[in-house]
Design a protein around this motif. Structure first.
Motif, mmCIF file in Angstrom:
data_model
loop_
_atom_site.group_PDB
_atom_site.id
_atom_site.type_symbol
_atom_site.label_atom_id
_atom_site.label_comp_id
_atom_site.label_asym_id
_atom_site.label_seq_id
_atom_site.Cartn_x
_atom_site.Cartn_y
_atom_site.Cartn_z
ATOM 1 N N THR A 246 -0.785 -89.419 54.522
ATOM 2 C CA THR A 246 -1.177 -90.773 54.885
ATOM 3 C C THR A 246 -2.461 -91.148 54.162
ATOM 4 N N LEU A 247 -2.437 -92.263 53.466
ATOM 5 C CA LEU A 247 -3.604 -92.776 52.763
ATOM 6 C C LEU A 247 -4.143 -93.968 53.542
ATOM 7 N N ALA A 248 -5.266 -93.766 54.198
ATOM 8 C CA ALA A 248 -5.858 -94.825 55.024
ATOM 9 C C ALA A 248 -7.070 -95.429 54.325
ATOM 10 N N GLY A 249 -7.247 -96.735 54.538
ATOM 11 C CA GLY A 249 -8.401 -97.416 53.962
ATOM 12 C C GLY A 249 -8.429 -97.387 52.456
ATOM 13 N N LEU A 250 -7.254 -97.469 51.847
ATOM 14 C CA LEU A 250 -7.182 -97.443 50.387
ATOM 15 C C LEU A 250 -7.817 -98.710 49.813
ATOM 16 N N LYS A 251 -8.735 -98.523 48.880
ATOM 17 C CA LYS A 251 -9.403 -99.644 48.223
ATOM 18 C C LYS A 251 -9.604 -99.291 46.763
ATOM 19 N N PHE A 257 -7.290 -105.429 38.728
ATOM 20 C CA PHE A 257 -6.540 -105.929 39.877
ATOM 21 C C PHE A 257 -7.000 -105.196 41.127
ATOM 22 N N THR A 258 -7.514 -105.905 42.110
ATOM 23 C CA THR A 258 -7.990 -105.263 43.329
ATOM 24 C C THR A 258 -6.833 -104.930 44.255
ATOM 25 N N VAL A 259 -6.989 -103.854 45.033
ATOM 26 C CA VAL A 259 -5.965 -103.439 45.974
ATOM 27 C C VAL A 259 -6.644 -102.857 47.204
ATOM 28 N N GLN A 260 -6.054 -103.080 48.361
ATOM 29 C CA GLN A 260 -6.558 -102.479 49.590
ATOM 30 C C GLN A 260 -5.419 -102.399 50.614
ATOM 31 N N GLY A 261 -5.557 -101.453 51.558
ATOM 32 C CA GLY A 261 -4.531 -101.301 52.582
ATOM 33 C C GLY A 261 -4.291 -99.845 52.937
ATOM 34 N N VAL A 265 3.097 -91.344 51.948
ATOM 35 C CA VAL A 265 3.981 -90.723 50.967
ATOM 36 C C VAL A 265 4.658 -89.523 51.613
ATOM 37 N N ASP A 266 5.993 -89.521 51.618
ATOM 38 C CA ASP A 266 6.779 -88.425 52.193
ATOM 39 C C ASP A 266 7.431 -87.645 51.048
ATOM 40 N N LEU A 267 7.021 -86.372 50.890
ATOM 41 C CA LEU A 267 7.526 -85.547 49.801
ATOM 42 C C LEU A 267 8.569 -84.540 50.272
ATOM 43 N N SER A 268 9.070 -84.694 51.491
ATOM 44 C CA SER A 268 10.006 -83.715 52.056
ATOM 45 C C SER A 268 11.407 -83.817 51.460
ATOM 46 N N ALA A 269 11.778 -84.996 50.972
ATOM 47 C CA ALA A 269 13.114 -85.184 50.413
ATOM 48 C C ALA A 269 13.119 -84.899 48.911
ATOM 49 N N THR A 270 14.301 -84.967 48.312
ATOM 50 C CA THR A 270 14.419 -84.735 46.873
ATOM 51 C C THR A 270 13.629 -85.763 46.094
ATOM 52 N N LYS A 271 13.697 -87.013 46.550
ATOM 53 C CA LYS A 271 12.921 -88.071 45.927
ATOM 54 C C LYS A 271 11.792 -88.482 46.876
ATOM 55 N N PRO A 272 10.550 -88.584 46.384
ATOM 56 C CA PRO A 272 9.441 -89.005 47.244
ATOM 57 C C PRO A 272 9.691 -90.393 47.816
ATOM 58 N N TYR A 273 9.268 -90.605 49.072
ATOM 59 C CA TYR A 273 9.429 -91.904 49.728
ATOM 60 C C TYR A 273 8.042 -92.497 49.981
ATOM 61 N N LEU A 274 7.821 -93.700 49.474
ATOM 62 C CA LEU A 274 6.527 -94.369 49.597
ATOM 63 C C LEU A 274 6.671 -95.614 50.454
ATOM 64 N N SER A 275 5.809 -95.741 51.445
ATOM 65 C CA SER A 275 5.790 -96.941 52.277
ATOM 66 C C SER A 275 4.337 -97.308 52.538
ATOM 67 N N GLY A 276 4.104 -98.565 52.886
ATOM 68 C CA GLY A 276 2.737 -98.954 53.163
ATOM 69 C C GLY A 276 2.553 -100.450 53.275
ATOM 70 N N ASP A 277 1.331 -100.837 53.536
ATOM 71 C CA ASP A 277 0.950 -102.240 53.647
ATOM 72 C C ASP A 277 -0.246 -102.450 52.729
ATOM 73 N N LEU A 278 0.027 -102.899 51.532
ATOM 74 C CA LEU A 278 -1.008 -103.050 50.515
ATOM 75 C C LEU A 278 -1.187 -104.517 50.156
#
Length: 314
Positions: A246-251, A257-261, A265-278
């Motif tokens: 879990t990446l919290a307080g990403l800035k 280009f600015t980004v925050q949120g 990242v879930d690496l348990s499966a064959t393909k990594p799964y990325l979710s978030g609110d950015l």
């Protein structure tokens, strides 16, 4: 001392009883060549079963205290040809301190370390200062049985400086990794470092002078994307639950280009799964086929002017 094709120089002193009530051996050992692989083949096979690293350390003991000074110009161990090996260590009852350990040319890397353990049986009061300069990251990873498949095959050289303090349960870590013209700075806690390590409250900062160059290295693209030929500087706090991070307080600033949120990242499966609110600032992109047109620079304020404190590494 001569043993087969090996010649050793050994000197020292022995005190039957010191103020601590224990004997003390002072040992100076030096040799031009030490081939442990060859010597071990000539030794009787041991039937003793060894446990994991943590268990082995907890049960380690000496019947006497020892000051050890070891030097070998060349050493062969598990197929690795090492050079200029030096160890200066003090063993005291239930404690050990190492003022200097050097390994040259281990998997194309030079390693310098110092530190100690105040209580070996409890594995507490651990301190480690580590400096690694490698000329081949993939070769070093292979020698340490570390999966580096996600890294570029031509990653080349890297420099690592780290400081760890704590116990076998958890250690505070500060580390600085310089590679691919970029820099990764981490500061936080590593749980069960001698078993299956996991990070908690780890602050991470990633910097690079040219984000397009970094993207090209990891993607294997033939050319750099002109939209990202600017510096990047990203910061986040990372926690781990199994193979989910879990990446919290990403800035940060991604090539203007600015980004925050927050992200996960879930690496348990064959393909990594990325979710978030950015949330991104104004994003203006130029077609990679267009010449003379570059991405506009965001006017949003940079997330921070301060970097993570790494003074403890120097």
């Amino acid at each position: 001392i001569k043993l087969d094709d090996h010649e050793f120089s050994l000197s020292g002193a022995y005190t039957p009883q010191t103020k601590s009530g224990r004997p003390l051996a002072v040992v100076d050992f030096s040799t031009a060549v030490l081939d442990i692989d060859t010597l071990s083949k000539k030794m009787p096979a041991s039937k003793e079963q060894y446990g994991d690293l943590e268990s082995s350390l907890r049960t380690a003991s000496l019947l006497f205290d020892m000051d050890l000074n070891l030097n070998a110009k060349k050493l062969k161990y598990q197929g690795q040809n090492l050079e200029n090996i030096g160890v200066k260590a003090k063993f005291r009852d239930n404690a050990v301190s190492v003022s200097g350990l050097t390994l040259k040319n281990f998997a194309k890397s030079d390693i310098v370390a110092s530190g100690g353990i105040d209580n070996i049986k409890a594995l507490s009061g651990i301190a480690l200062n580590l400096s690694v300069d490698t000329r081949d990251v993939q070769a070093l990873a292979k020698a340490l049985s570390v999966d580096a498949s996600s890294l570029p095959k031509d990653m080349g050289k890297a420099s690592i400086k780290a400081k760890l303090t704590g116990s076998a349960d958890a250690m505070d870590m500060t580390a600085n990794i310089a590679a691919l013209n970029g820099e990764l700075i981490t500061q936080g806690k590593v749980k069960t470092p001698l078993q299956t390590p996991s990070v908690s409250g780890m602050t991470v900062q990633l910097k690079h002078k040219n984000m397009a160059e970094a993207m090209q290295k990891f993607s294997g693209a033939a050319e750099q994307d002109p939209n990202f030929k600017k510096p990047m500087d990203v910061y986040a706090k990372i926690s781990q639950d199994g193979q989910t991070y879990t990446l919290a307080g990403l800035k940060g600033d991604l090539a203007g280009f600015t980004v925050q949120g927050d992200a996960k990242v879930d690496l348990s499966a064959t393909k990594p799964y990325l979710s978030g609110d950015l949330k991104f600032g104004k994003v203006v992109l130029a077609s990679s086929m267009t010449t003379g047109n570059t991405a506009q620079k965001s006017t949003a304020e940079r997330w921070s002017k301060d970097t993570i404190d790494t003074t403890g590494l120097h």
